[in-house]
Design a protein around this motif. Sequence first.
Motif, PDB file in Angstrom:
ATOM      1  N   GLU A  52      12.418   4.137   2.635  1.00  0.00           N
ATOM      2  CA  GLU A  52      12.941   2.841   3.093  1.00  0.00           C
ATOM      3  C   GLU A  52      13.788   3.000   4.358  1.00  0.00           C
ATOM      4  O   GLU A  52      14.082   4.110   4.804  1.00  0.00           O
ATOM      5  CB  GLU A  52      13.740   2.191   1.955  1.00  0.00           C
ATOM      6  N   ALA A  70       4.995   4.554  -1.037  1.00  0.00           N
ATOM      7  CA  ALA A  70       4.625   5.911  -1.460  1.00  0.00           C
ATOM      8  C   ALA A  70       3.139   6.197  -1.229  1.00  0.00           C
ATOM      9  O   ALA A  70       2.769   7.282  -0.765  1.00  0.00           O
ATOM     10  CB  ALA A  70       4.948   6.072  -2.944  1.00  0.00           C
ATOM     11  N   GLU A  71       2.295   5.234  -1.561  1.00  0.00           N
ATOM     12  CA  GLU A  71       0.852   5.450  -1.455  1.00  0.00           C
ATOM     13  C   GLU A  71       0.454   5.760  -0.019  1.00  0.00           C
ATOM     14  O   GLU A  71      -0.346   6.651   0.245  1.00  0.00           O
ATOM     15  CB  GLU A  71       0.084   4.202  -1.917  1.00  0.00           C
TER      16      GLU A  71
HETATM   17  N1  THU Z   1       6.613   0.266  -3.143  1.00  0.00           N
HETATM   18  C1  THU Z   1       5.790   1.352  -3.102  1.00  0.00           C
HETATM   19  O1  THU Z   1       6.146   2.429  -2.576  1.00  0.00           O
HETATM   20  N2  THU Z   1       4.557   1.246  -3.641  1.00  0.00           N
HETATM   21  C2  THU Z   1       4.110   0.137  -4.310  1.00  0.00           C
HETATM   22  O2  THU Z   1       2.997   0.149  -4.812  1.00  0.00           O
HETATM   23  C3  THU Z   1       4.951  -1.050  -4.405  1.00  0.00           C
HETATM   24  C4  THU Z   1       6.246  -0.998  -3.701  1.00  0.00           C
HETATM   25  C5  THU Z   1       7.967   0.410  -2.591  1.00  0.00           C
HETATM   26  C6  THU Z   1       8.233  -0.331  -1.332  1.00  0.00           C
HETATM   27  C7  THU Z   1       9.731  -0.469  -1.402  1.00  0.00           C
HETATM   28  O3  THU Z   1      10.335   0.716  -0.900  1.00  0.00           O
HETATM   29  C8  THU Z   1      10.039  -0.555  -2.881  1.00  0.00           C
HETATM   30  O4  THU Z   1       8.893  -0.049  -3.544  1.00  0.00           O
HETATM   31  C9  THU Z   1      10.333  -1.954  -3.379  1.00  0.00           C
HETATM   32  O5  THU Z   1       9.335  -2.825  -3.034  1.00  0.00           O
END
Ligand code: THU
Length: 168
Positions: free
Chosen positions: A64, A74-75
């Motif tokens: 973030e 993450a993906e």
């Molecule tokens: N987030 C992910 O990394 N992958 C997801 O599939 C959904 C959301 C993260 C983005 C952000 O840093 C946090 O989760 C809250 O939305």
Amino acid sequence: MKTTEIRIIVHEYQNIDELTENDQYLLHEARRITEFAYAPYSGFHVGAAILLGNGMIVKGNNQENSAYPSGLCAERVALFYANANYPDSEVKTIAISAAKNGILVNDPIKPCGGCRQTLSEAEVRFGSPIRIILDGQDSILVLHGVESLLPLSFSKKDLASPLAATGR
Ligand code: THU
């Protein structure tokens, strides 16, 4: 008018022990990497572990930023790392996990739209379907192919429009 039904198949498991040994290992890697997520703003820690065709496992977690849109899921961190370092290796399986306050979420985590599009690109790029494992306390979902996450997707075939020939 013609109506078409699009079916998706979702395999649901109650417990990680029901997965194959390889899938269990990958999911444990996804769970572990949630711990290194940089998520001071949401407190939502996501981890993704990818099994590549060359047998390697690469991992990512959400990163973030105080300027919110500058962060990344993450993906996509994992997928872009995989494509940057192993551009010839297809993505076989991606396992995704998420934790709040160090505890695995109840509902299986579902990738956002942007990550679905990125997964779709990886599938089209290598012409091989990606298995997707979505982790949660209540259940673990396994999907075979990104179409189950993103039906009616946009891809490079849509860029070959008639207008492209005229240059407009
Ligand atoms: N987030 C992910 O990394 N992958 C997801 O599939 C959904 C959301 C993260 C983005 C952000 O840093 C946090 O989760 C809250 O939305």
